[in-house]
Design a protein around this motif. Structure first.
Motif, short mmCIF file in Angstrom:
data_model
loop_
_atom_site.label_atom_id
_atom_site.label_comp_id
_atom_site.label_asym_id
_atom_site.label_seq_id
_atom_site.Cartn_x
_atom_site.Cartn_y
_atom_site.Cartn_z
N SER A 43 0.93 -1.11 0.13
CA SER A 43 -0.01 0.04 0.01
C SER A 43 0.88 1.03 -0.02
CB SER A 43 -0.97 0.11 1.00
OG SER A 43 -0.17 -0.03 2.37
N SER A 44 1.83 1.29 1.03
CA SER A 44 2.77 2.45 0.88
C SER A 44 3.62 2.71 -0.51
CB SER A 44 3.68 2.29 2.03
OG SER A 44 4.57 1.16 1.97
N LEU A 45 4.13 1.63 -1.12
CA LEU A 45 4.51 1.70 -2.42
C LEU A 45 3.72 2.15 -3.48
CD1 LEU A 45 6.91 1.26 -4.27
CD2 LEU A 45 6.47 -1.33 -4.59
N LEU A 46 2.40 1.70 -3.46
CA LEU A 46 1.34 2.18 -4.45
C LEU A 46 1.20 3.80 -4.18
CD1 LEU A 46 -1.14 -0.69 -4.65
CD2 LEU A 46 0.44 0.07 -6.40
N LEU A 47 1.11 4.13 -2.81
CA LEU A 47 0.69 5.54 -2.59
C LEU A 47 1.87 6.49 -2.87
CD1 LEU A 47 -1.08 4.99 0.91
CD2 LEU A 47 -2.23 5.93 -1.34
N CYS A 48 3.02 5.85 -2.69
CA CYS A 48 4.33 6.62 -3.10
C CYS A 48 4.49 7.10 -4.41
CB CYS A 48 5.63 6.16 -2.31
SG CYS A 48 5.76 6.49 -0.43
N LEU A 49 4.16 5.99 -5.20
CA LEU A 49 4.31 5.81 -6.50
C LEU A 49 3.21 6.89 -7.33
CD1 LEU A 49 5.56 2.44 -7.67
CD2 LEU A 49 7.02 4.38 -7.46
N GLY A 50 1.95 6.71 -6.66
CA GLY A 50 1.01 7.49 -7.27
C GLY A 50 1.29 9.00 -6.99
N ALA A 51 1.61 9.23 -5.73
CA ALA A 51 1.81 10.62 -5.41
C ALA A 51 3.12 11.21 -6.07
CB ALA A 51 2.28 10.74 -3.84
N ALA A 52 3.97 10.52 -6.37
CA ALA A 52 4.98 10.68 -7.22
C ALA A 52 4.61 11.26 -8.66
CB ALA A 52 6.21 9.68 -7.19
N GLY A 53 3.71 10.23 -9.26
CA GLY A 53 3.18 10.23 -10.55
C GLY A 53 2.61 11.51 -10.78
N VAL A 54 1.63 12.04 -9.70
CA VAL A 54 0.62 13.06 -9.82
C VAL A 54 1.57 14.50 -9.99
CG1 VAL A 54 -0.84 14.58 -8.52
CG2 VAL A 54 -1.27 12.03 -8.80
N SER A 55 2.69 14.29 -9.04
CA SER A 55 3.67 15.57 -8.96
C SER A 55 4.34 15.78 -10.34
CB SER A 55 4.91 15.17 -7.97
OG SER A 55 4.33 14.99 -6.46
N LEU A 56 4.73 14.69 -11.10
CA LEU A 56 5.48 14.76 -12.14
C LEU A 56 4.53 15.21 -13.25
CD1 LEU A 56 7.60 11.69 -11.97
CD2 LEU A 56 8.50 14.08 -11.68
N LEU A 57 3.24 15.11 -13.05
CA LEU A 57 2.31 15.88 -14.19
C LEU A 57 2.60 17.14 -14.43
CD1 LEU A 57 -1.07 13.94 -13.20
CD2 LEU A 57 0.49 13.34 -15.16
N GLY A 58 3.36 17.81 -13.22
CA GLY A 58 3.44 19.26 -13.53
C GLY A 58 4.29 19.63 -14.96
#
Length: 375
Positions: free
Chosen positions: A109-124
């Motif tokens: 769960s933590s891996l998925l959440l970290c990757l998801g948050a990083a992915g959202v950030s990189l959408l910038g």
């Protein structure tokens, strides 16, 4: 100031200082004041190096892929740190042959959440995303510096929240007493020294983050950061505002605590807070910590971020950066305090915010030292 009229030797000195900070941080426990000074700087060095290179890349397009790669590396590093904190209760079980189910669930769960948050950030980095956000944020979607800043701000707002989402309580609760990690309490002298060094790096980083040496002169950087010499009337107002905020948030925190208790949610424990801030419960350490928080946090959040990204994103970053040490009730309280400081910044300047913030923190430490309790 012409962007081409920068000072190359000063820029080289900044990059050298950042490199020494990172080397000291990865060399193990710092020994001596010099090593401690540079290792403390490693906390902010990646951000101000990226900012400096991003400003230089405005006139040097070939530098932009390098800056983008460093930004991605920063986001992934922050994701790794958050993943580490998310696993705090199970770190001693990582080497067992048959890990418990709770550990497996936390890992996934933590891996998925970290990757998801990083992915959202990189959408910038997406031009379409920036164009849409520019409808609500005072950014230029075509400006490379704004692009890099948007990615970093999104990462700082999202990734530190992941451990709280996984654990439901501050990860430092498990790590602060773990002898395997250097997260134990410092002596008051060590805490004061470390904070003073941290403030130096934060101030330098804030000026670089707004383009000092490259885009703005020193005077221009002061104006961009909202740093002024406040008159005595403004200083008195700031002191009074700090005292009022102590009383106000004494009530706010009790209300939040009552709501959390009613629903059975984890409430930040006073004993944990005393253990966390025990190193600051001497007059000297308390004064240094209050000044560092007031000047450093306000300069970085209300000085650097708020004029560029507005109130809500800057307050989200302010609250999120406290998520490693506070539970959700504490993060909410910090968010509300951030809103107050943000509104104060809108009506005054960063200097007044810094004095108000420092006064607020100093009174809290004084109350703890007096045995009155955590307000």
């Amino acid at each position: 100031m012409d962007r081409n009229a920068f000072h190359p030797y000063l820029i080289a000195l900044v990059l050298l200082g950042a490199a020494l900070a990172l080397v000291a941080a990865f060399s193990g426990d710092p020994q001596g004041d010099v090593a401690l000074f540079f290792s403390t700087g490693a906390q902010v060095a990646p951000i101000f190096v990226i900012a400096l290179l991003a400003f230089l890349a405005l006139d040097r397009p070939r530098l932009r892929p390098v800056v983008a790669a460093l930004t991605v590396l920063f986001v992934l590093s922050l994701a790794l740190i958050s993943w580490f904190f998310s696993l705090a209760p199970w770190l001693s079980l990582m080497d067992v042959e048959e890990p418990p189910l709770d550990l497996v669930v936390a890992l996934a769960s933590s891996l998925l959440l970290c990757l998801g948050a990083a992915g959202v950030s990189l959408l910038g980095f997406s031009g379409r995303v920036r164009i849409r956000l520019a409808r609500y944020l005072p950014i230029d979607p075509e400006n490379f510096v704004h692009t890099v800043a948007l990615v970093i701000v999104a990462a700082l707002a999202l990734l530190p929240l992941v451990p709280l989402m996984v654990l439901g309580y501050p990860p430092l609760l498990d790590l602060i007493g773990n002898p395997a990690f250097a997260l134990g309490p410092l002596t008051p002298a060590e805490a004061a020294k470390s904070d003073a060094y941290g403030l130096f790096w934060t101030v330098i980083g804030a000026f670089i983050a707004v383009g000092l040496f490259v885009k703005r002169s020193f005077t221009g950087a002061l104006q961009r950061l909202g740093v002024v010499r406040p008159p005595l009337r403004s200083i008195a107002f700031a002191f009074a505002a700090g005292l009022v905020l102590v009383l106000l948030f004494s009530l706010v925190d009790h209300v939040i605590g009552a709501i959390w208790g009613y629903f059975g949610w984890y409430v930040t424990d006073e004993g944990y807070m005393r253990a966390l801030f025990g190193s600051y419960l001497t007059p000297l350490a308390a004064v240094v910590a209050a000044i560092v928080a007031g000047v450093g946090e306000e300069l970085a959040i209300r000085g650097v971020l708020q004029p560029r990204f507005g109130i809500l994103p800057s307050v989200l970053v302010f609250a999120s950066l406290h998520a490693y040490q506070y539970a959700w009730d504490g993060v909410l309280s910090v968010f509300l305090a951030g809103l107050v400081f943000a509104l104060l910044r809108e009506r005054t300047n960063t200097s007044v915010c810094a004095i108000t913030h420092a006064t607020y923190d100093l009174v809290l430490f004084a109350l703890l030292m007096a045995g009155i309790g955590w307000v």
